[in-house]
Write a protein that holds these residues in place. Sequence first.
Motif, PDB file in Angstrom:
ATOM      1  N   UNK A  97       0.829  -1.206   0.000  1.00  0.00           N
ATOM      2  CA  UNK A  97       0.000   0.000   0.000  1.00  0.00           C
ATOM      3  C   UNK A  97       0.862   1.255   0.000  1.00  0.00           C
ATOM      4  N   UNK A  98       1.845   1.292   0.881  1.00  0.00           N
ATOM      5  CA  UNK A  98       2.719   2.459   0.950  1.00  0.00           C
ATOM      6  C   UNK A  98       3.527   2.623  -0.338  1.00  0.00           C
ATOM      7  N   UNK A  99       3.924   1.508  -0.926  1.00  0.00           N
ATOM      8  CA  UNK A  99       4.691   1.579  -2.173  1.00  0.00           C
ATOM      9  C   UNK A  99       3.845   2.154  -3.303  1.00  0.00           C
ATOM     10  N   UNK A 100       2.559   1.787  -3.333  1.00  0.00           N
ATOM     11  CA  UNK A 100       1.666   2.307  -4.374  1.00  0.00           C
ATOM     12  C   UNK A 100       1.404   3.804  -4.195  1.00  0.00           C
ATOM     13  N   UNK A 101       1.362   4.243  -2.938  1.00  0.00           N
ATOM     14  CA  UNK A 101       1.077   5.652  -2.661  1.00  0.00           C
ATOM     15  C   UNK A 101       2.326   6.527  -2.699  1.00  0.00           C
ATOM     16  N   UNK A 102       3.489   5.907  -2.625  1.00  0.00           N
ATOM     17  CA  UNK A 102       4.743   6.654  -2.533  1.00  0.00           C
ATOM     18  C   UNK A 102       4.963   7.640  -3.682  1.00  0.00           C
ATOM     19  N   UNK A 104       2.889   9.309  -5.295  1.00  0.00           N
ATOM     20  CA  UNK A 104       1.953  10.430  -5.181  1.00  0.00           C
ATOM     21  C   UNK A 104       2.239  11.323  -3.979  1.00  0.00           C
ATOM     22  N   UNK A 105       2.644  10.718  -2.866  1.00  0.00           N
ATOM     23  CA  UNK A 105       2.725  11.462  -1.608  1.00  0.00           C
ATOM     24  C   UNK A 105       4.131  11.581  -1.039  1.00  0.00           C
ATOM     25  N   UNK A 106       5.065  10.800  -1.551  1.00  0.00           N
ATOM     26  CA  UNK A 106       6.423  10.864  -1.033  1.00  0.00           C
ATOM     27  C   UNK A 106       6.518  10.303   0.378  1.00  0.00           C
ATOM     28  N   UNK A 107       7.716  10.396   0.948  1.00  0.00           N
ATOM     29  CA  UNK A 107       7.936   9.899   2.309  1.00  0.00           C
ATOM     30  C   UNK A 107       7.467  10.949   3.311  1.00  0.00           C
ATOM     31  N   UNK A 108       6.189  10.941   3.589  1.00  0.00           N
ATOM     32  CA  UNK A 108       5.611  11.961   4.466  1.00  0.00           C
ATOM     33  C   UNK A 108       4.544  11.347   5.353  1.00  0.00           C
ATOM     34  N   UNK A 109       4.112  12.134   6.332  1.00  0.00           N
ATOM     35  CA  UNK A 109       3.028  11.680   7.204  1.00  0.00           C
ATOM     36  C   UNK A 109       1.749  11.476   6.405  1.00  0.00           C
ATOM     37  N   UNK A 110       1.583  12.261   5.332  1.00  0.00           N
ATOM     38  CA  UNK A 110       0.392  12.116   4.491  1.00  0.00           C
ATOM     39  C   UNK A 110       0.313  10.724   3.878  1.00  0.00           C
ATOM     40  N   UNK A 111       1.457  10.133   3.599  1.00  0.00           N
ATOM     41  CA  UNK A 111       1.483   8.776   3.051  1.00  0.00           C
ATOM     42  C   UNK A 111       0.890   7.785   4.048  1.00  0.00           C
ATOM     43  N   UNK A 112       1.310   7.895   5.301  1.00  0.00           N
ATOM     44  CA  UNK A 112       0.807   6.989   6.337  1.00  0.00           C
ATOM     45  C   UNK A 112      -0.678   7.229   6.581  1.00  0.00           C
ATOM     46  N   UNK A 113      -1.068   8.495   6.704  1.00  0.00           N
ATOM     47  CA  UNK A 113      -2.473   8.822   6.971  1.00  0.00           C
ATOM     48  C   UNK A 113      -3.367   8.322   5.844  1.00  0.00           C
ATOM     49  N   UNK A 114      -2.959   8.526   4.609  1.00  0.00           N
ATOM     50  CA  UNK A 114      -3.769   8.077   3.473  1.00  0.00           C
ATOM     51  C   UNK A 114      -3.941   6.563   3.481  1.00  0.00           C
ATOM     52  N   UNK A 115      -2.861   5.855   3.737  1.00  0.00           N
ATOM     53  CA  UNK A 115      -2.959   4.399   3.812  1.00  0.00           C
ATOM     54  C   UNK A 115      -3.897   3.946   4.916  1.00  0.00           C
ATOM     55  N   UNK A 116      -3.812   4.586   6.068  1.00  0.00           N
ATOM     56  CA  UNK A 116      -4.673   4.217   7.191  1.00  0.00           C
ATOM     57  C   UNK A 116      -6.134   4.570   6.919  1.00  0.00           C
ATOM     58  N   UNK A 185       6.425   3.044  10.707  1.00  0.00           N
ATOM     59  CA  UNK A 185       7.860   3.012  10.998  1.00  0.00           C
ATOM     60  C   UNK A 185       8.670   2.654   9.757  1.00  0.00           C
ATOM     61  N   UNK A 186       8.012   2.054   8.772  1.00  0.00           N
ATOM     62  CA  UNK A 186       8.702   1.730   7.519  1.00  0.00           C
ATOM     63  C   UNK A 186       9.293   2.971   6.865  1.00  0.00           C
ATOM     64  N   UNK A 187       8.629   4.123   7.084  1.00  0.00           N
ATOM     65  CA  UNK A 187       9.131   5.368   6.495  1.00  0.00           C
ATOM     66  C   UNK A 187       9.465   6.397   7.579  1.00  0.00           C
TER      67      UNK A 187
END
Length: 246
Positions: A97-102, A104-116, A185-187
Amino acid sequence: MFGTGGEAGGMSAHGAVAPVRENCLTANDWICGEYLRTRAQELTDATVEHIWITGTSVLIGLLVAFPLALLARSRPAFAGPVLGLTTLLYTIPSLAMFSLLLPLLGLSAALVVTGLVLYSLTILVRNILAGLAAVPEEAREAARGLGYGPARLLWEVELPLALPALMAGVRMATVSTVALTTVGALIGRGGLGDLIDDGVQTTFKAQVLAASVLCVLLAVVADLLLLGLQRLLTPWTRIRRAEEAV
């Protein structure tokens, strides 16, 4: 003069060197009060970040899930695709999931929030639909007889009666998100998960245990607070249970 026995580097009364006493940090104990004392700010910062990520994710998830549930209810043809899509999203492994969103969102808190947020949708959408489906048809008919339009019927009759199921969904989504936040924690955006991951990598036992316990406590406290809010918002459910018990 001779040092008293037991002091670090001191001499005993018989002239022997007393053993140096290790504290729990240098001994790498699982339970270590010294760690809690010296790393209190680090634990606080990680806990605050964990709460922020969890709360933001659940809130946005609720805002997204609500119109999806209304769409699925009002247009049955969309119910299958909506439920199927949200279920599919929940089955995607977090790393994928994080890899697919990466991109678009980069290594940011937005990446984690979007996945969640995406992970929370299947629980929230299903519980909103279940709550609305459980509203007695008699209540709807009575409201329509009083001149309630669709919007007023939804907000003043259906949603209040659907609150128990809706709040149950929010509770499940929140507890689930508290756990899933650690995957951030992955990012490097996992709140307490960062401390757990770092502790595992460095075999820092006290850090792993302290962060893990705090994560569990967060889930328990969040669930209890939401349960209290649910009871506050739905007093009639307690009255109904009391009447049934008589």
